[in-house]
Design a protein around this motif. Structure first.
Motif, PDB file in Angstrom:
ATOM      1  N   LEU A 194     -42.190 -35.971-109.456  1.00 15.82           N
ATOM      2  CA  LEU A 194     -42.340 -37.326-108.918  1.00 15.82           C
ATOM      3  C   LEU A 194     -42.181 -37.351-107.404  1.00 15.82           C
ATOM      4  CD1 LEU A 194     -40.413 -39.367-111.638  1.00 15.82           C
ATOM      5  CD2 LEU A 194     -42.888 -39.229-111.307  1.00 15.82           C
ATOM      6  N   ASP A 195     -41.319 -36.495-106.870  1.00 17.57           N
ATOM      7  CA  ASP A 195     -41.185 -36.411-105.418  1.00 17.57           C
ATOM      8  C   ASP A 195     -42.509 -36.046-104.767  1.00 17.57           C
ATOM      9  OD1 ASP A 195     -38.478 -37.005-105.522  1.00 17.57           O
ATOM     10  OD2 ASP A 195     -37.847 -34.904-105.496  1.00 17.57           O
ATOM     11  N   LEU A 196     -43.289 -35.207-105.449  1.00 18.33           N
ATOM     12  CA  LEU A 196     -44.578 -34.774-104.912  1.00 18.33           C
ATOM     13  C   LEU A 196     -45.668 -35.816-105.115  1.00 18.33           C
ATOM     14  CD1 LEU A 196     -44.508 -31.083-106.171  1.00 18.33           C
ATOM     15  CD2 LEU A 196     -44.371 -31.813-103.785  1.00 18.33           C
ATOM     16  N   CYS A 197     -45.655 -36.454-106.295  1.00 24.34           N
ATOM     17  CA  CYS A 197     -46.767 -37.333-106.671  1.00 24.34           C
ATOM     18  C   CYS A 197     -46.498 -38.809-106.393  1.00 24.34           C
ATOM     19  CB  CYS A 197     -47.096 -37.156-108.154  1.00 24.34           C
ATOM     20  SG  CYS A 197     -47.566 -35.495-108.591  1.00 24.34           S
ATOM     21  N   GLY A 198     -45.230 -39.198-106.334  1.00 23.71           N
ATOM     22  CA  GLY A 198     -44.913 -40.613-106.120  1.00 23.71           C
ATOM     23  C   GLY A 198     -45.365 -41.515-107.242  1.00 23.71           C
ATOM     24  N   ASP A 199     -45.405 -40.990-108.455  1.00 29.31           N
ATOM     25  CA  ASP A 199     -45.965 -41.730-109.593  1.00 29.31           C
ATOM     26  C   ASP A 199     -44.859 -42.400-110.406  1.00 29.31           C
ATOM     27  OD1 ASP A 199     -47.780 -42.717-111.382  1.00 29.31           O
ATOM     28  OD2 ASP A 199     -48.206 -40.799-112.350  1.00 29.31           O
ATOM     29  N   ASP A 200     -43.968 -43.131-109.734  1.00 27.44           N
ATOM     30  CA  ASP A 200     -42.833 -43.741-110.424  1.00 27.44           C
ATOM     31  C   ASP A 200     -43.226 -44.884-111.353  1.00 27.44           C
ATOM     32  OD1 ASP A 200     -40.738 -42.179-109.255  1.00 27.44           O
ATOM     33  OD2 ASP A 200     -41.046 -43.274-107.388  1.00 27.44           O
ATOM     34  N   GLU A 201     -44.407 -45.472-111.157  1.00 28.14           N
ATOM     35  CA  GLU A 201     -44.790 -46.661-111.919  1.00 28.14           C
ATOM     36  C   GLU A 201     -44.944 -46.404-113.413  1.00 28.14           C
ATOM     37  OE1 GLU A 201     -46.237 -45.559-109.245  1.00 28.14           O
ATOM     38  OE2 GLU A 201     -45.968 -47.100-107.707  1.00 28.14           O
ATOM     39  N   GLY A 202     -45.127 -45.149-113.810  1.00 31.40           N
ATOM     40  CA  GLY A 202     -45.328 -44.858-115.234  1.00 31.40           C
ATOM     41  C   GLY A 202     -44.140 -44.219-115.907  1.00 31.40           C
ATOM     42  N   LEU A 203     -42.976 -44.250-115.255  1.00 35.92           N
ATOM     43  CA  LEU A 203     -41.821 -43.512-115.758  1.00 35.92           C
ATOM     44  C   LEU A 203     -41.374 -43.973-117.140  1.00 35.92           C
ATOM     45  CD1 LEU A 203     -40.027 -41.217-114.884  1.00 35.92           C
ATOM     46  CD2 LEU A 203     -38.536 -42.867-113.728  1.00 35.92           C
ATOM     47  N   SER A 204     -41.571 -45.235-117.457  1.00 35.60           N
ATOM     48  CA  SER A 204     -41.122 -45.756-118.759  1.00 35.60           C
ATOM     49  C   SER A 204     -41.886 -45.151-119.927  1.00 35.60           C
ATOM     50  CB  SER A 204     -41.263 -47.283-118.789  1.00 35.60           C
ATOM     51  OG  SER A 204     -42.620 -47.667-118.617  1.00 35.60           O
ATOM     52  N   LEU A 205     -42.996 -44.459-119.659  1.00 32.69           N
ATOM     53  CA  LEU A 205     -43.784 -43.828-120.723  1.00 32.69           C
ATOM     54  C   LEU A 205     -43.174 -42.507-121.200  1.00 32.69           C
ATOM     55  CD1 LEU A 205     -47.351 -44.328-119.212  1.00 32.69           C
ATOM     56  CD2 LEU A 205     -46.465 -45.433-121.279  1.00 32.69           C
ATOM     57  N   MET A 206     -42.293 -41.926-120.394  1.00 28.45           N
ATOM     58  CA  MET A 206     -41.855 -40.564-120.690  1.00 28.45           C
ATOM     59  C   MET A 206     -41.133 -40.425-122.028  1.00 28.45           C
ATOM     60  SD  MET A 206     -42.595 -37.717-119.542  1.00 28.45           S
ATOM     61  CE  MET A 206     -43.172 -38.039-117.873  1.00 28.45           C
ATOM     62  N   PRO A 207     -40.242 -41.345-122.434  1.00 31.84           N
ATOM     63  CA  PRO A 207     -39.630 -41.179-123.758  1.00 31.84           C
ATOM     64  C   PRO A 207     -40.662 -41.158-124.894  1.00 31.84           C
ATOM     65  CG  PRO A 207     -38.356 -42.730-122.450  1.00 31.84           C
ATOM     66  CD  PRO A 207     -39.616 -42.453-121.686  1.00 31.84           C
ATOM     67  N   LEU A 208     -41.678 -42.034-124.818  1.00 34.09           N
ATOM     68  CA  LEU A 208     -42.738 -42.050-125.830  1.00 34.09           C
ATOM     69  C   LEU A 208     -43.475 -40.719-125.833  1.00 34.09           C
ATOM     70  CD1 LEU A 208     -44.842 -43.288-127.801  1.00 34.09           C
ATOM     71  CD2 LEU A 208     -45.986 -44.261-125.777  1.00 34.09           C
ATOM     72  N   PHE A 209     -43.863 -40.244-124.658  1.00 36.69           N
ATOM     73  CA  PHE A 209     -44.639 -39.015-124.573  1.00 36.69           C
ATOM     74  C   PHE A 209     -43.836 -37.802-125.018  1.00 36.69           C
ATOM     75  CE2 PHE A 209     -47.717 -40.736-121.107  1.00 36.69           C
ATOM     76  CZ  PHE A 209     -48.479 -41.333-122.093  1.00 36.69           C
ATOM     77  N   MET A 210     -42.556 -37.749-124.664  1.00 41.73           N
ATOM     78  CA  MET A 210     -41.729 -36.614-125.089  1.00 41.73           C
ATOM     79  C   MET A 210     -41.526 -36.632-126.601  1.00 41.73           C
ATOM     80  SD  MET A 210     -38.930 -36.389-121.978  1.00 41.73           S
ATOM     81  CE  MET A 210     -38.054 -35.007-122.712  1.00 41.73           C
ATOM     82  N   ALA A 211     -41.366 -37.815-127.179  1.00 41.94           N
ATOM     83  CA  ALA A 211     -41.237 -37.920-128.637  1.00 41.94           C
ATOM     84  C   ALA A 211     -42.518 -37.449-129.322  1.00 41.94           C
ATOM     85  CB  ALA A 211     -40.913 -39.359-129.034  1.00 41.94           C
ATOM     86  N   MET A 212     -43.670 -37.827-128.778  1.00 45.33           N
ATOM     87  CA  MET A 212     -44.940 -37.382-129.350  1.00 45.33           C
ATOM     88  C   MET A 212     -45.069 -35.864-129.279  1.00 45.33           C
ATOM     89  SD  MET A 212     -47.440 -40.357-127.781  1.00 45.33           S
ATOM     90  CE  MET A 212     -48.968 -39.512-128.228  1.00 45.33           C
ATOM     91  N   ARG A 213     -44.676 -35.277-128.152  1.00 47.09           N
ATOM     92  CA  ARG A 213     -44.751 -33.822-128.013  1.00 47.09           C
ATOM     93  C   ARG A 213     -43.813 -33.140-129.005  1.00 47.09           C
ATOM     94  NH1 ARG A 213     -49.403 -32.041-125.984  1.00 47.09           N
ATOM     95  NH2 ARG A 213     -49.816 -32.751-123.862  1.00 47.09           N
ATOM     96  N   SER A 214     -42.647 -33.719-129.216  1.00 50.03           N
ATOM     97  CA  SER A 214     -41.707 -33.142-130.167  1.00 50.03           C
ATOM     98  C   SER A 214     -42.288 -33.157-131.579  1.00 50.03           C
ATOM     99  CB  SER A 214     -40.385 -33.918-130.119  1.00 50.03           C
ATOM    100  OG  SER A 214     -39.353 -33.209-130.741  1.00 50.03           O
ATOM    101  N   CYS A 215     -42.991 -34.226-131.920  1.00 49.83           N
ATOM    102  CA  CYS A 215     -43.632 -34.299-133.237  1.00 49.83           C
ATOM    103  C   CYS A 215     -44.748 -33.259-133.377  1.00 49.83           C
ATOM    104  CB  CYS A 215     -44.188 -35.704-133.463  1.00 49.83           C
ATOM    105  SG  CYS A 215     -42.918 -36.976-133.677  1.00 49.83           S
ATOM    106  N   VAL A 216     -45.465 -33.004-132.298  1.00 54.76           N
ATOM    107  CA  VAL A 216     -46.509 -31.973-132.328  1.00 54.76           C
ATOM    108  C   VAL A 216     -45.895 -30.615-132.630  1.00 54.76           C
ATOM    109  CG1 VAL A 216     -48.160 -30.696-130.905  1.00 54.76           C
ATOM    110  CG2 VAL A 216     -48.132 -33.196-130.839  1.00 54.76           C
ATOM    111  N   ARG A 217     -44.747 -30.312-132.008  1.00 48.54           N
ATOM    112  CA  ARG A 217     -44.094 -29.036-132.280  1.00 48.54           C
ATOM    113  C   ARG A 217     -43.591 -28.962-133.720  1.00 48.54           C
ATOM    114  NH1 ARG A 217     -45.834 -25.210-129.675  1.00 48.54           N
ATOM    115  NH2 ARG A 217     -43.930 -23.974-129.647  1.00 48.54           N
ATOM    116  N   ALA A 218     -43.094 -30.082-134.216  1.00 48.45           N
ATOM    117  CA  ALA A 218     -42.667 -30.116-135.618  1.00 48.45           C
ATOM    118  C   ALA A 218     -43.844 -29.823-136.538  1.00 48.45           C
ATOM    119  CB  ALA A 218     -42.059 -31.476-135.944  1.00 48.45           C
ATOM    120  N   LEU A 219     -44.986 -30.369-136.213  1.00 41.52           N
ATOM    121  CA  LEU A 219     -46.184 -30.181-137.032  1.00 41.52           C
ATOM    122  C   LEU A 219     -46.603 -28.713-137.062  1.00 41.52           C
ATOM    123  CD1 LEU A 219     -48.319 -31.691-138.669  1.00 41.52           C
ATOM    124  CD2 LEU A 219     -49.597 -32.050-136.541  1.00 41.52           C
TER     125      LEU A 219
END
Length: 520
Positions: free
Chosen positions: A281-306
């Motif tokens: 984020l320091d490099l990209c300055g993309d703070d506006e989408g930070l609230s998406l990260m828990p959803l995205f990390m949960a989705m990735r965790s489910c992919v690994r479970a699969l």
């Protein structure tokens, strides 16, 4: 979910083994038999022998990939070579066609029947893989900064999506996961998680579409777990990107980043995940989408479970050797990622050399939603304002009062952006001025989040020793500055003064306990 015996193509897999043994024979006796290693995943086999690695596609039919024929596998190999040369050209050599001669013998190339295609790669030490380096405790802050820069650069260069369907793409992944889990040993467990994922998706649908319209949906790596990053000569290389589906790999850049974050978290390295996110984020300055990260990390965790439940359909609670986490464990991690948490503003202040940045990094992963708080550092903001690398020194003119006022205004603006999304913030700076400290408390009151201020206090000789020992540091503070800085610092009121001669981890644990006690 289809079982492995329905998904695999046994005759073709036999041909794969025949081709693999043929390639191994081509190297022997030049390569000792002990140098031959075969690695397997659910969709590939890799022969490591001599200086090379040969990657075969297995004959599989899945909801998300179809390698049913040798021609399908050839096209996939050619696509993988093309895509991965953009990430790690030094690793990828060529695609070889193993064919059958009229007498039934195998050969490389030729006009005979295609038996198996294979990607020829440069072999590297498996201990250089980032998952192994993580387990061995060899990941450093500098390496995480380098990884963040490599990922950020890959996203900047990735082709843009031709549509603005951010929310539709996320829903498609959720639908595919639901189909893939159906009928598996984890179908009932996944049903509750699926409901939570879809609720989070609905809450963020407008943000997902807005990010797509602003160029945040791109043709990304797509499979950026830690075992798909190797470190060569100190430089992280991304490899083995998702080649079999442009649709799945075309996604929000944060979903791409969420994979290594989740992977660090699954291995008990929450601080690594938080550090990687913050450096990105320091490099990209993309703070506006930070609230998406828990959803995205949960989705990735489910992919690994699969992936794991496919490998062990009858034993989802059994971890893959070396991974330390099972399919059930990944689903538990997904639930953890989706748990709501109180956002707060935490300020770590103190004169230069008091250890603010080290304490901020040690405490940030303990706060708020995964993978922890956004750290906003005044030195990094100042360097970004002047468009220079964090480790480069700024001239004295960059520290004029009017420049410092601009830095603090940017700090407040970024903190407000993050806090309004329900995410926590750790502010890391000197804050020697009483009015500046008060402005931070006023911001927390404006947003309606709890505020905690901690002033790190250390004797001058301790701070001088720490500043003198710095190398390639973000801060431009010198030993000569410390006395001047102390003379203009105003009395601290309303913040908790902490003995900064302690180690950072002890201070971070104490701050965490103090916050929890205040909440009770």
């Amino acid at each position: 979910m289809p079982r492995d015996n329905a998904d695999m193509c046994p005759p073709a897999d036999n041909a794969l083994d025949e081709a693999l043994n043929f390639l191994a024979g081509e190297h022997e006796p030049a390569a000792a038999a002990s140098d031959r290693v075969v690695l397997e995943t659910s969709i590939s086999k890799i022969l490591l022998i001599g200086p090379y690695a040969y990657k075969f596609k297995r004959c599989v039919r899945l909801p998300y990939v179809n390698y049913a024929t040798a021609q399908d596998r050839l096209q996939a190999c050619e696509k993988e070579l093309e895509l991965n040369r953009a990430y790690a050209p030094e690793l990828y050599d060529r695609v070889l066609r193993i064919t059958r001669k009229p007498d039934g013998m195998l050969q490389i190339g030729g006009e005979g029947e295609l038996v198996e295609p294979v990607i020829k790669m440069v072999r590297f030490d498996q201990d250089c893989l980032l998952d192994r380096m993580t387990e061995a405790g060899k990941v450093t802050p500098a390496l995480l900064s380098s990884l963040a820069a490599v990922i950020a650069d890959s996203h900047a260069r990735a082709p843009l999506s031709r549509d603005a369907e951010g929310s539709k793409r996320v829903r498609a992944v959720l639908d595919l996961n639901a189909v893939s889990f159906a009928g598996s040993a984890l179908s009932a467990s996944y049903a509750g998680i699926d409901a939570s994922l879809r609720a989070a998706w609905r809450d963020h649908a407008d943000l997902l579409d807005a990010r797509a319209s602003h160029g945040k949906v791109r043709r990304c790596h797509g499979d950026l777990h830690l075992a798909n990053v190797c470190v060569m000569d100190g430089r992280p290389l991304l490899f083995d990107c998702l080649e079999f589906s442009d649709e799945l790999a075309t996604t929000d850049v944060f979903y791409d980043l969420a994979f290594p974050l989740m992977d660090f978290l699954s291995r008990g390295r929450a601080q690594y995940a938080n550090s990687l996110l913050n450096r990105y984020l320091d490099l990209c300055g993309d703070d506006e989408g930070l609230s998406l990260m828990p959803l995205f990390m949960a989705m990735r965790s489910c992919v690994r479970a699969l992936v794991l439940v496919r490998e062990k359909p009858a034993a989802p609670a059994v971890a893959r050797p070396g991974s330390g986490i099972s399919a059930c464990g990944y689903l538990a991690l997904a639930r953890h990622c989706l748990e709501p948490r109180q956002a707060r503003l935490l300020c770590i202040g103190g004169l230069s050399g008091s250890g603010k940045s080290t304490v901020a990094a040690a405490v940030a992963h303990r706060l708020g939603t995964v993978p922890g708080a956004r750290i906003l550092n005044t030195d990094r903001i100042r360097k970004r304002l002047f468009a220079i690398e964090p480790q480069r020194r700024l001239p004295d003119s960059a520290y004029l009062p009017e420049i410092s006022d601009e830095v603090y205004a940017l700090l407040l603006r970024q903190a407000r952006t993050v806090l309004k999304q329900g995410c926590s913030v750790v502010l890391d700076g000197v804050y020697e001025s009483g009015p500046r400290r008060q402005a931070l408390q006023d911001l927390a009151q404006e947003i309606g989040v709890p505020f905690s201020g901690y002033w790190l206090d250390a004797p001058l000789d301790v701070r001088e020793e720490r500043v003198a020992a710095r190398t390639h540091d973000v801060s431009d503070a010198t030993v000569a500055l410390l006395t001047v800085q102390a003379s203009r610092s105003q009395p601290v009121r309303g913040w908790t003064v902490v003995d900064a001669t302690q180690d950072a981890e002890s201070i971070a644990r104490w701050i965490e306990g103090d916050i929890q006690a205040a909440g009770r």
